[in-house]
Design an enzyme around this catalytic site. Structure first.
Site, PDB file in Angstrom:
ATOM      1  N   PRO A 321       0.800  -1.223   0.009  1.00 16.30           N
ATOM      2  CA  PRO A 321      -0.180   0.133  -0.075  1.00 16.30           C
ATOM      3  C   PRO A 321       0.885   1.283   0.096  1.00 16.30           C
ATOM      4  O   PRO A 321       0.330   2.268  -0.114  1.00 16.30           O
ATOM      5  CB  PRO A 321      -0.778  -0.106   1.412  1.00 16.30           C
ATOM      6  N   SER A 322       2.028   1.305   0.017  1.00 17.57           N
ATOM      7  CA  SER A 322       3.080   2.412   0.466  1.00 17.57           C
ATOM      8  C   SER A 322       3.166   3.280  -1.179  1.00 17.57           C
ATOM      9  O   SER A 322       2.839   2.517  -1.894  1.00 17.57           O
ATOM     10  CB  SER A 322       4.328   2.180   1.149  1.00 17.57           C
ATOM     11  N   CYS A 323       3.480   4.480  -0.965  1.00 18.49           N
ATOM     12  CA  CYS A 323       3.906   5.213  -2.197  1.00 18.49           C
ATOM     13  C   CYS A 323       5.281   5.022  -2.704  1.00 18.49           C
ATOM     14  O   CYS A 323       5.696   6.033  -3.276  1.00 18.49           O
ATOM     15  CB  CYS A 323       3.450   6.547  -1.991  1.00 18.49           C
ATOM     16  N   ASP A 324       5.804   3.664  -2.527  1.00 24.44           N
ATOM     17  CA  ASP A 324       7.067   3.585  -3.156  1.00 24.44           C
ATOM     18  C   ASP A 324       7.145   2.595  -4.029  1.00 24.44           C
ATOM     19  O   ASP A 324       6.557   1.420  -3.833  1.00 24.44           O
ATOM     20  CB  ASP A 324       8.107   3.096  -1.880  1.00 24.44           C
ATOM     21  N   ASN A 361       5.206   5.653   5.845  1.00 23.44           N
ATOM     22  CA  ASN A 361       3.952   6.277   5.238  1.00 23.44           C
ATOM     23  C   ASN A 361       2.576   6.265   6.118  1.00 23.44           C
ATOM     24  O   ASN A 361       1.596   6.506   6.026  1.00 23.44           O
ATOM     25  CB  ASN A 361       3.285   5.228   4.031  1.00 23.44           C
TER      26      ASN A 361
END
Ligand SMILES: *Cc1c(COP(=O)(O)O)cnc(C)c1O
Length: 400
Positions: A321-324, A361
């Site tokens: 789910p992270s933005c990486d 995050n």
């Protein structure tokens, strides 16, 4: 060997009560693994390397079985102190120790340590005069997933000089330790290391230094998601035979981490989003590499993924789910179509997983539920007992 695994129904029942992601740990599975090791490697005492999974209930179960513990920091010592384990049941097996750890070790009575450089001797002698010390030697193994012999271990030719120096500083040199590397697929690596240590024990004797303890470290593998070419029982029995042959009079120890807890935990996650990329489905889960799946990065590992649902299998990719962009979990796996809200089960995720999870995050750490405390465990036990009774009855009828 049996591995702890939730059924689809159990997973859904739990997911209806607890918000995902969450982990479910089976202390009985950890116990089974411990007993397996006692049975197949009976000539080595066990220090559970708690860095692999320090869930308090697992520590308690190990302690009640009589396990000793491998610790690397004051924090790990505190986790054990909190459940009543005395320092005398711990080995401080971090070759380079910080002041905080040395101070705590002195306070709680940890008297056994490992080291691999002369610079460590003064530190150990200052905080714990007369402590029992083992020198860690570097050994060769190109069949381990995680290399531990580049960063750790002195060259064998220098090992005895270090032990003699430790003796001169008032410490009590008792033996030698090694670690063949984690998730070792090689039995030969242990056997070669045992032969090497046998030679060093003899040389030490010739120098007037009587060594009593050998610590063969961890490294024992759990079956990998992609299949495994080594049978842990066979591996342990071979090592045990070599211990009996080469070290009939020494106190031999091992420090398993992964093997004891690897198969003892499941992760329940939920599909929170979907995409189509180059015609293939992508699924976004509510747990990723910054969370309990951190072992995909740190431990170079992959875990069995179980998806449920009908329909033809499609080549799919799962991400966290992270933005990486690094947060990719499974690429090109074949699973039935998933919808938002579907739960996904990941098994054999008990070692080096939640313990290295972060809050990156702003996602919270996945909580650990203890399987044996859940009503689903009781229901399963009752089901299994009923089946057993039925089998027993059929057998009796046959006899009559
Ligand atoms: C990590 C570690 C272990 C445990 O290793 P596994 O491969 O998980 O069995 C044992 N001993 C030491 C010193 C370690 O650093």
């Amino acid at each position: 060997m049996k591995k702890f695994r939730l059924t689809e129904k159990e997973m859904n029942q739990l997911a209806a009560r607890y918000e995902t992601p969450f982990l479910v740990a089976s202390t009985s599975q950890a116990e089974e693994n411990y007993c397996f090791m006692r049975e197949n490697l009976p000539h080595a005492g066990i220090y559970y390397a708690i860095k692999a999974n320090p869930a308090p209930e697992i520590l308690k179960r190990m302690a009640s079985l009589g396990s000793h513990f491998d610790v690397a920091s004051a924090g790990e010592m505190d986790m054990l102190t909190a459940i009543g384990v005395p320092g005398s049941r711990m080995i401080y097996a971090n070759p380079v120790k910080d002041r905080r750890g040395l101070k705590r070790a002195a306070e709680i009575g940890v008297r056994r340590m490992t080291f691999d450089d002369a610079s460590e001797i003064g530190k150990m002698a200052e905080y714990i005069p007369g402590a029992d010390v083992l020198v860690r030697v570097a050994v060769r193994n190109n069949k381990a997933m995680v290399d531990l012999n580049t960063k750790f271990g002195v060259q064998p030719a220098e090992a005895l000089r270090l032990l003699a120096q430790a003796r001169d500083a008032g410490l009590h040199p008792i033996g030698i330790c090694f670690h063949v590397g984690s998730q070792s697929l090689s039995t030969a690596a242990y056997e070669e290391a045992l032969i090497l240590c046998r030679g060093l024990f003899q040389e030490a004797e010739d120098m007037g230094m009587h060594l009593t303890d050998l610590d063969i470290g961890g490294g024992f593998p759990v079956p990998s998601a992609s299949g495994l070419s080594v049978d842990p029982g066979e591996m342990m029995r071979s090592i045990d035979r070599e211990i009996v042959r080469l070290f009939p009079d020494a106190a031999v120890w091992c420090e398993p981490g992964r093997f004891l807890c690897g198969t003892a935990m499941n992760l329940v996650t939920t599909v929170i989003g979907t995409k189509t990329r180059q015609g293939h489905p992508w699924y976004i889960l509510d747990e990723g590499v910054y969370g309990a799946l951190s072992g995909i990065i740190f431990d170079h590992w992959s875990y069995p993924l179980h998806c449920f649902g009908e329909g033809a299998e499609q080549v799919s990719t799962f991400v966290g789910p992270s933005c990486d962009g690094i947060d990719v979990l499974y690429r090109d796996v074949e699973v039935p179509h998933q919808k938002i809200g579907n739960h996904v089960l990941i098994t054999e995720i008990g070692a080096y997983s939640s313990v290295s999870a972060t809050r990156f995050n702003g996602f919270p750490l996945a909580p650990v539920l203890i399987w044996e405390n859940l009503p689903e465990a009781k229901a399963r036990a009752e089901r299994e007992a009923a089946v057993e009774r039925e089998v027993e009855e059929l057998r009796r009828e046959e006899v009559v």
